[in-house]
Design a protein around this motif. Structure first.
Motif, PDB file in Angstrom:
ATOM      1  N   TYR A 391       0.768  -0.960  -0.308  1.00  0.00           N
ATOM      2  CA  TYR A 391      -0.083  -0.191  -0.123  1.00  0.00           C
ATOM      3  C   TYR A 391       0.715   1.206  -0.002  1.00  0.00           C
ATOM      4  O   TYR A 391       0.386   2.291   0.205  1.00  0.00           O
ATOM      5  CB  TYR A 391      -0.458   0.292   1.484  1.00  0.00           C
ATOM      6  N   SER A 394      -0.008   5.788  -0.761  1.00  0.00           N
ATOM      7  CA  SER A 394      -1.070   6.462  -0.348  1.00  0.00           C
ATOM      8  C   SER A 394      -1.227   7.352   0.406  1.00  0.00           C
ATOM      9  O   SER A 394      -0.271   7.145   1.588  1.00  0.00           O
ATOM     10  CB  SER A 394      -2.350   4.963   0.721  1.00  0.00           C
ATOM     11  N   ARG A 424      -5.145   6.394  -3.538  1.00  0.00           N
ATOM     12  CA  ARG A 424      -5.099   5.080  -2.699  1.00  0.00           C
ATOM     13  C   ARG A 424      -4.160   4.176  -3.762  1.00  0.00           C
ATOM     14  O   ARG A 424      -4.471   3.922  -5.241  1.00  0.00           O
ATOM     15  CB  ARG A 424      -6.373   4.459  -2.651  1.00  0.00           C
ATOM     16  N   THR A 479      -6.938   1.256   3.251  1.00  0.00           N
ATOM     17  CA  THR A 479      -5.823   0.738   2.577  1.00  0.00           C
ATOM     18  C   THR A 479      -6.644  -1.086   2.574  1.00  0.00           C
ATOM     19  O   THR A 479      -6.589  -0.897   1.299  1.00  0.00           O
ATOM     20  CB  THR A 479      -5.216   0.444   2.454  1.00  0.00           C
TER      21      THR A 479
END
Length: 706
Positions: A391, A394, A424, A479
């Motif tokens: 992730y 983000s 995102r 996320t």
């Protein structure tokens, strides 16, 4: 005469509650004339008794500042909460209309919702739809809020800002923001020791010291907590450090550094059926283990005051919160790495004029970036990697402009515009499974939006104020809602948006003070979650999040407090009440029609009746009642309603050097559910979705100032 009025005001301060802090000064002003009229007939004025002078000052300053907000807000003086058990956010946020806060398994895993924010996204403690901050520095990031930091350690007071009323903290969530303000060497000087012990092996120990040295001050606190648990195999323990250091360079420049460190290990109980809830509430066939190896929040806030009294606040934050999920029992434990970096700026101007009218303005900026964020699961039996999802990158960035314009002697217009940039990124780097679904293995998008707001305050009488506002909220998905390790694909979940209308009245007259707020939110793409696969001995729980069709969130938030009796010695009886009505439902959904959204009680009532002696003794009776609510989207299975009673007695020495209390809860040994999972269609059949609340339990504590 003034000394007597001051003494009366200080006694009222000790009765001040989170739901009434916003009206306290109005009530004191309303009693000032009565104090003047009776002063001539009274005997000699007694010496002023300072009850919580330095302690209450932070809460009172926050209350005064929030009075300018054209909407619902509240301030909780955490020193008042510490007169009983203060184990988690449930204890601190009690008696707040519109706020639902319940702990499960007696741990720090809290379900917290304001106006239905994240109403069905509770799975072992995650809190969504609210921005949490410590000292104005974001705790919440793109990955959500780490629940282990909601331990309420060393908090001076708590600000609750509903919905768009949290604009000064760059919060655009439907639920608004909750800001915890830390104790410092100036607000809590000296040494402090606190011990708590209670049912189910509950223990808590805290030591702190603080002081002022020249132009600097310091505060350091260490804490340890432990609990064996009510359900089978639900022990938890944690320890942490809170420290801050402040320095005043000049009347114009000051800075403060903050540190929060927390380790936590816990095993949570599985949800139960309604039958188990009543007949076998300690059952725990599928426990879940979670371990936080060391959550760390580092920050600094520097304030510069210009010659025209405008202020610039610069905040920097580093937030690292690792998690080992399923460290016990799970066949595929998950190792989460999460590190956020954030920058906050606030420029505040007061005393200006615009078109000849008094004007206050604000410019705020906040950006929080997931500098390092991923999750990796592995097979316990072989140690081989099952899946890794990344992730990193983000981000949430918010820029806001605000203005408070006094249109007349009794009227203030609030306006503002926020710009939000949401990024995102979720990418499955490796998986042993084969993606046969229609969903991709990665999502990477940026989305921009504007969130305007407009509010009005009108001083109806010297005692009562009307307020109203219209606003827009934007809730990005966290996320892990896009996907983690349970499936070999990522869902392209988009931000939730809502338009909200809010209006109400607040104030006090005679022995009463309170507030009444009504709101309605038209929500688009609401982020809703459902348990696709319950946890079992061989498989972990699987949850899916998606954007819903249009929904409505509307309700009533009412708080009423009364000083029922008070004698000349300062002994008093006071009643606090809070009522919340929730109506959350679909708007002509093709499958569910106008069904109620599952997850929260439709009605919640809380009350607290307290007797307090000026000599230090206090006794209290309290109650919390919640109506039934659905746990499935088809509205076929409901959680049981309940009423839970509690009582508390304590004594605070006149010297303020020590205090002792006994806090008893669930006096009638009610079997009830504190929270529930959400399922798609229960088909009217009892199923394991309910988290049991604690039965009758007692906590005792003692605190020393030295």
């Amino acid at each position: 005469m003034w000394r007597k009025f001051e003494k009366r005001a200080q006694r009222l301060n000790t009765l001040a509650t989170a739901s009434s802090m916003g009206m306290l000064l109005m009530l004191v002003q309303g009693t000032a004339m009565a104090a003047q009229e009776t002063a001539a007939n009274q005997g000699p004025t007694l010496d002023t008794v300072v009850v919580t002078g330095a302690q209450a000052s932070g809460a009172l300053k926050a209350e005064k500042a929030l009075k300018k907000v054209a909407g619902n807000t509240a301030v909780v003086d955490n020193h008042e909460v510490e007169r009983g058990r203060a184990a988690n956010a449930e204890d601190v946020l009690a008696l707040q209309p519109g706020v639902f806060a319940q702990a499960t398994s007696g741990s720090g895993a809290n379900k917290i919702s304001i106006r239905g924010s994240g109403l069905n996204t509770f799975y072992q403690g995650y809190v969504l739809g609210i921005k949490f901050l410590y000292d104005g520095l974001p705790l919440t990031g793109p990955g959500g809020t780490q629940e282990d930091m909601l331990d309420m350690a060393s908090v001076d007071h708590t600000e609750v800002l509903y919905g768009a009323n949290a604009y000064l903290y760059s919060a655009l969530s439907l639920g608004g923001a909750i800001n915890f303000v830390s104790k410092t060497g100036r607000t809590d000087p000296g040494n402090y020791a606190r011990l708590e012990a209670g049912s189910f092996g509950y223990r808590k120990q805290q030591l702190s010291t603080g002081g002022v040295v020249g132009d600097s001050d310091y505060y350091v606190s260490v804490l340890h907590n432990q609990r064996d648990g009510y359900q089978d195999d639900t022990s938890n323990k944690g320890q942490g450090l809170v420290a801050n250091f402040g320095h005043v360079f000049s009347p114009k420049l000051e800075t403060r550094f903050f540190l929060r460190y927390r380790e936590e290990t816990l095993t949570q109980g599985n949800p139960l059926t309604k039958y188990q809830l009543k007949h076998d509430p300690t059952s725990n066939d599928v426990p879940t283990g979670r371990k936080k190896g060391g959550s760390t929040l580092l920050g600094s806030k520097t304030t510069y005051t210009f010659d025209d009294n405008a202020k610039l606040e610069v905040g920097l934050g580093y937030n690292d919160y690792p998690l080992l999920n399923g460290w016990r029992y799970s066949a595929t434990p998950q190792d989460w790495r999460s590190t956020d970096l954030n920058l906050t700026l606030r420029y505040l101007r007061t005393g200006d004029t615009f078109l000849g009218l008094p004007s206050d303005s604000s410019v705020t900026f906040s950006t929080t970036r997931a500098w390092l964020a991923d999750v990796k699961s592995h097979f316990r039996d072989t140690g081989n990697t099952q899946q890794k999802t990344d992730y990193t990158g983000s981000r949430d960035t918010v820029f806001s402009l605000g203005n408070e314009l006094q249109l007349g002697e009794r009227t203030w217009l609030s306006s503002g515009l926020s710009w939000i940039d949401i990024k995102r990124k979720a990418d499955i780097k490796y998986t042993t499974a084969v993606n046969t679904s229609e969903f991709p293995s990665g999502v990477d998008y940026s989305e921009y939006d504007l969130a305007p707001r407009l509010g009005l305050r009108y001083q109806l009488t010297p005692e009562f104020e009307l307020f109203g506002n219209v606003s827009r909220s934007v809730d990005p998905p966290v996320t892990w809602q896009l996907g983690s390790t349970g499936t070999p694909y990522i869902r392209d979940v988009r931000p939730q948006k809502a338009n909200t209308l809010e209006f109400g009245i607040r104030g006090g007259h005679g022995i009463f003070d309170g507030s009444l707020t009504v709101y309605r939110s038209w929500v688009h793409k609401e982020l809703l979650s459902v348990v696709v696969r319950p946890a079992s001995a061989t498989e972990d729980q699987l949850i899916a999040t998606s954007n819903a069709s249009p929904t409505i969130h509307q309700g009533i938030e009412a708080g009423l407090n009364a000083l029922l009796w008070e004698n000349q010695n300062g002994d008093s009886i006071a009643l606090r009440q809070a009522y919340t009505y929730n109506d959350f439902h679909y708007r002509n959904d093709p499958v569910f029609g106008d069904n109620q959204l599952p997850g929260l009680p439709r009605q919640v009532y809380q009350a607290e009746l307290q007797y307090r002696q000026s000599a230090g003794f206090y006794a209290q009776l309290n109650a919390r009642a919640a109506s039934s609510y659905y746990v499935d989207f088809t509205n076929t299975l409901g959680a049981p309603s309940y009423v839970v009673w509690g009582a508390k007695v304590g004594y605070e020495a006149p010297s303020k050097k020590w205090e002792v209390f006994v806090d008893a809860r669930n006096l009638t040994n009610q079997h009830y559910a504190t929270a529930a999972n959400t399922t798609y269609d229960a088909k009217g059949q009892d199923s394991a979705n309910f988290f049991p609340g604690d039965p009758f339990n007692v906590t005792t504590g003692v605190a020393f100032h030295f």
